[in-house]
Motif scaffolding. Structure first.
Motif, mmCIF file in Angstrom:
data_model
loop_
_atom_site.group_PDB
_atom_site.id
_atom_site.type_symbol
_atom_site.label_atom_id
_atom_site.label_comp_id
_atom_site.label_asym_id
_atom_site.label_seq_id
_atom_site.Cartn_x
_atom_site.Cartn_y
_atom_site.Cartn_z
ATOM 1 N N ILE A 295 36.391 41.696 31.586
ATOM 2 C CA ILE A 295 37.160 40.951 30.365
ATOM 3 C C ILE A 295 36.430 40.324 29.439
ATOM 4 C CG2 ILE A 295 39.275 39.529 29.815
ATOM 5 C CD1 ILE A 295 39.794 42.025 31.198
ATOM 6 N N TYR A 296 35.207 39.743 29.842
ATOM 7 C CA TYR A 296 34.464 39.033 28.982
ATOM 8 C C TYR A 296 33.057 39.642 28.547
ATOM 9 C CZ TYR A 296 37.452 35.498 31.081
ATOM 10 O OH TYR A 296 38.754 35.100 31.622
ATOM 11 N N GLY A 297 33.248 40.950 28.627
ATOM 12 C CA GLY A 297 32.079 41.693 28.067
ATOM 13 C C GLY A 297 31.454 41.523 26.803
ATOM 14 N N LEU A 298 32.489 41.216 25.758
ATOM 15 C CA LEU A 298 32.053 40.718 24.500
ATOM 16 C C LEU A 298 31.244 39.493 24.489
ATOM 17 C CD1 LEU A 298 32.236 40.953 21.377
ATOM 18 C CD2 LEU A 298 34.469 39.757 21.503
ATOM 19 N N GLN B 170 25.781 34.378 35.662
ATOM 20 C CA GLN B 170 26.742 33.949 36.770
ATOM 21 C C GLN B 170 27.995 33.003 36.145
ATOM 22 O OE1 GLN B 170 26.369 34.376 40.468
ATOM 23 N NE2 GLN B 170 28.242 33.773 40.049
ATOM 24 N N HIS B 171 27.506 32.010 35.424
ATOM 25 C CA HIS B 171 28.478 31.189 34.777
ATOM 26 C C HIS B 171 29.758 32.090 33.970
ATOM 27 C CE1 HIS B 171 26.758 27.383 35.579
ATOM 28 N NE2 HIS B 171 25.557 27.890 35.019
ATOM 29 N N ILE B 172 29.470 33.108 33.257
ATOM 30 C CA ILE B 172 30.409 33.867 32.718
ATOM 31 C C ILE B 172 31.365 34.532 33.712
ATOM 32 C CG2 ILE B 172 30.722 36.001 31.123
ATOM 33 C CD1 ILE B 172 28.220 35.074 29.701
ATOM 34 N N ALA B 173 30.646 35.078 34.818
ATOM 35 C CA ALA B 173 31.252 35.845 36.015
ATOM 36 C C ALA B 173 32.171 34.956 36.857
ATOM 37 C CB ALA B 173 30.358 36.518 36.816
ATOM 38 N N ASP B 174 31.876 33.700 36.794
ATOM 39 C CA ASP B 174 32.636 32.728 37.334
ATOM 40 C C ASP B 174 34.063 32.313 36.568
ATOM 41 O OD1 ASP B 174 30.854 32.895 39.563
ATOM 42 O OD2 ASP B 174 29.901 30.926 38.891
ATOM 43 N N ILE B 175 33.860 32.760 35.425
ATOM 44 C CA ILE B 175 35.347 32.512 34.690
ATOM 45 C C ILE B 175 36.356 33.049 35.295
ATOM 46 C CG2 ILE B 175 36.378 32.475 32.355
ATOM 47 C CD1 ILE B 175 33.816 32.389 31.002
ATOM 48 N N PHE C 169 39.556 35.611 36.091
ATOM 49 C CA PHE C 169 39.839 36.976 35.468
ATOM 50 C C PHE C 169 38.818 37.674 34.698
ATOM 51 C CE2 PHE C 169 43.734 34.146 35.269
ATOM 52 C CZ PHE C 169 44.242 34.898 36.380
ATOM 53 N N ALA C 170 37.457 37.457 35.216
ATOM 54 C CA ALA C 170 36.250 38.067 34.728
ATOM 55 C C ALA C 170 36.417 39.370 34.610
ATOM 56 C CB ALA C 170 35.043 37.311 35.105
#
Length: 635
Positions: A398-401, A446-451, A453-454
């Motif tokens: 979801i947070y690829g952008l 890692q911080h982004i992936a921990d959000i 519904f990543a």
């Protein structure tokens, strides 16, 4: 209406690659192998008819579709990769090391061996054996080894990944392990593979292995899910991103170099010889990186762009992409079924369409322009690749952008240049700095992936839904509207139908491997239970079945309880052991409440034949049984 049809003629060529791909895809999903002679005759007839001027366009389109189907069939019979009939253990062979693929925990050695020695027919076969040893032979060495081999497994459910088919079209006969080996003849040190091996040993860096040498599994296994969740997993597969960076840097160096030589600039523009030098550098990079399909596609596109620039034509166009598509199709039609091909071309088609047809307005400020272009590129690439990501991986980041905007500049302007410099000059400070930046980027990822519904797990995408999505994007890109935006309407219509098919397709309630050794049962809560918690012969069946059941693959494999060796599930009975089978088979055949009987052992009964199921299959809630095709050329 006539004006609208006349407006479409200029885009007719753009339909050609998709018609070829649809024809080939139809061949690959056939339940049985079509007649090779008929395919050869159809290939010849359609190949001639396509170029007859008086053939109507509709009929020509049908001919191109049939040509794609017949070409895939003919190509399949032509390559005739040797196939292993049975798994083999502790066999002694003599072979030549063709290649070595390095991963973070083991190495995979590709050996060219006699097909007869491993029970795979005549000719030579390529087998891939894994080892955890650090002392390895060199590419080109002849070795005598004791190995074990496994035949590539077919699909574990209809419309899922077929590893046997992939291996057949990539020239791989079997995979396995190596117990020990002895070098009996040293190979020639003067070839490209030896150069790749030298760079690997000299730098001792997984970044060099991945970004320069093209080893797909070099990145540590624990890091891969993090990069995937942030949407930049494509960085580890050499493609257009890498080709653009390398080609751009080489072009700039030689452009300014030739600008400083008046003798050249008086005769030709400096960009012409600079493009020639960049093309030669990219050709070397192509071979050095292992000739992956995504790299070949990017190289072909770059070649067409350079030729267009040199001839004064439009460099970036849909026609160039369509031409590159056709070239790669004829190299190997099975590429259209592979994830790398689909993701690469879907992203490039989308980007070129947006920048050539939509032409988004850019800010005048250079910095804002770059940021805006990066956002548009990430959004469009994400949208156009989303169906294929869902098809092949069962989940969408979801947070690829966010990941692309933050992390891609670090890879583009820091890690990638340092890795290339380190590869050219043999490790040292550039490689160490690149690894430091990698660790920093990994922390950010890692911080982004921990959000929350990543990554969102999506339902299995059937072939019918995939076709609807592709047709929708074709309508969006190729159909040229006059007043009403009919291309957008058709895009939404087909994609809506595709989404409807995905969510209306029921999940299988029972699944079995081709030898009925491993089976799965769908619980009321939507989770799966298995007859065993692990199966070495069917390791990927667990992940495949979880994916089509919309279950994360990392979940454990709970075992279902049996009653005296008999598993009962609704009107289905499964028996894995011989004694429970013999004690219960007569009663089960006479039991009207039992609709299907599945057994690990081959059982035959005239009175009970309508109940007995064999081979790989899935059963749906309404009782429909769909078997996995296993009578194809690659099985």
């Amino acid at each position: 209406m006539r004006d609208w049809l006349d407006n479409q003629y200029q885009n007719l060529f753009l339909y050609v690659p998709f018609l070829l791909a649809f024809g080939a895809a139809l061949y690959f999903v056939f339940p049985n192998e079509p007649n090779a002679i008929f395919c050869s005759i159809g290939l010849l007839i359609c190949g001639i008819a396509i170029f007859i001027n008086r053939v109507p366009n509709i009929l020509r389109a049908i001919m191109i579709f049939i040509f794609g189907l017949c070409y895939a069939c003919t190509f399949t019979n032509f390559i005739d990769t040797p196939k292993l009939k049975y798994n083999r253990h502790n066999i002694d062979i003599t072979g030549v090391v063709e290649n070595i693929d390095y991963t973070d925990d083991k190495s995979r050695i590709y050996l060219s061996v006699s097909a007869h020695d491993i029970g795979a027919g005549d000719g030579h076969a390529i087998v891939r054996v894994s080892t955890a040893d650090t002392e390895l032979p060199k590419i080109g060495d002849t070795v005598r080894a004791n190995i074990g081999l496994f035949k590539p497994a077919g699909a574990y459910a209809p419309e899922t990944f077929d590893y046997a088919r992939w291996a057949y079209f990539n020239g791989l006969t079997a995979t396995g392990y190596i117990n020990d080996f002895q070098i009996i003849k040293y190979g020639n040190d003067e070839n490209l593979n030896q150069l790749r091996n030298f760079i690997h040993r000299k730098t001792n860096s997984f970044l060099v292995d991945s970004l320069v040498l093209g080893y797909k599994n070099a990145v540590p296994g624990n890091d891969t899910p993090i990069w995937t969740a942030t949407g930049i997993g494509h960085v580890w597969s050499i493609s257009g991103f890498h080709m653009t960076l390398v080609g751009g840097w080489v072009f700039l160096v030689f452009y300014f170099l030739f600008r400083a030589i008046p003798y050249i600039t008086r005769r030709v523009p400096a960009r012409i010889p600079a493009m020639g030098c960049a093309w030669i550098a990219l050709l070397g990079y192509l071979f050095l990186s292992g000739l992956d399909i995504a790299t070949i596609r990017a190289f072909l596109m770059t070649t067409l762009i350079f030729l267009a620039f040199a001839c004064g034509r439009s460099a970036i166009s849909m026609r160039n992409i369509a031409l590159a598509f056709c070239i790669i199709f004829f190299i190997n039609p099975h590429y259209v079924m592979q994830a790398g091909f689909q993701l690469s071309f879907s992203a490039v088609f989308g980007l070129v369409w947006v920048y050539s047809e939509i032409k988004p307005k850019m800010p005048r400020n250079k910095i804002l322009k770059i940021i805006y272009a990066c956002i548009i590129t990430s959004v469009i690439a994400t949208i156009f690749t989303a169906p294929f990501v869902a098809i092949h991986f069962g989940a969408i980041p979801i947070y690829g952008l966010i990941g692309n905007l933050i992390l891609l500049p670090i890879f583009s302007f820091a890690i990638m240049p340092l890795v290339l410099i380190g590869a050219m000059f043999g490790a040292g400070a550039p490689i160490e700095l690149a690894h430091a930046l990698y660790n920093f980027s990994l922390g950010v990822a890692q911080h982004i992936a921990d959000i929350p519904f990543a990554t969102v797990v999506v339902p299995h995408v059937p072939n019918a839904a995939a076709i609807c999505f592709v047709i929708g994007f074709i309508c969006l890109m190729i159909i040229k509207p006059i007043k009403v935006k009919v291309n957008y309407i058709l895009f939404l219509l087909f994609c809506g139908v595709g989404v409807g098919i995905v969510y209306l397709t029921p999940k299988p309630v029972f699944m079995a491997t081709y030898d009925n050794e491993l089976v799965a049962f769908l619980r009321d809560d939507g989770k799966l239970e298995f007859n065993k918690s692990r199966a070495s012969n069917h390791y990927f069946a667990f992940d495949t079945w979880k994916q089509i059941s919309s279950e994360p693959t990392e979940t454990p494999n709970p075992r279902r309880k049996h009653v005296k060796g008999v598993y009962r599930y609704r009107d289905i009975v499964y028996i894995q052991k011989f004694v429970p089978l013999m004690k219960n088979i007569k009663a089960l055949c006479a039991d009207d409440s039992v609709r299907y009987i599945v057994s690990y052992f081959d059982i035959k009964s005239e009175n009970c034949a309508h109940k007995i199921l064999r081979g790989g299959f899935v059963i749906y809630p309404d009782g429909q049984v769909r078997h996995v095709a296993n009578k194809r050329r690659w099985n």
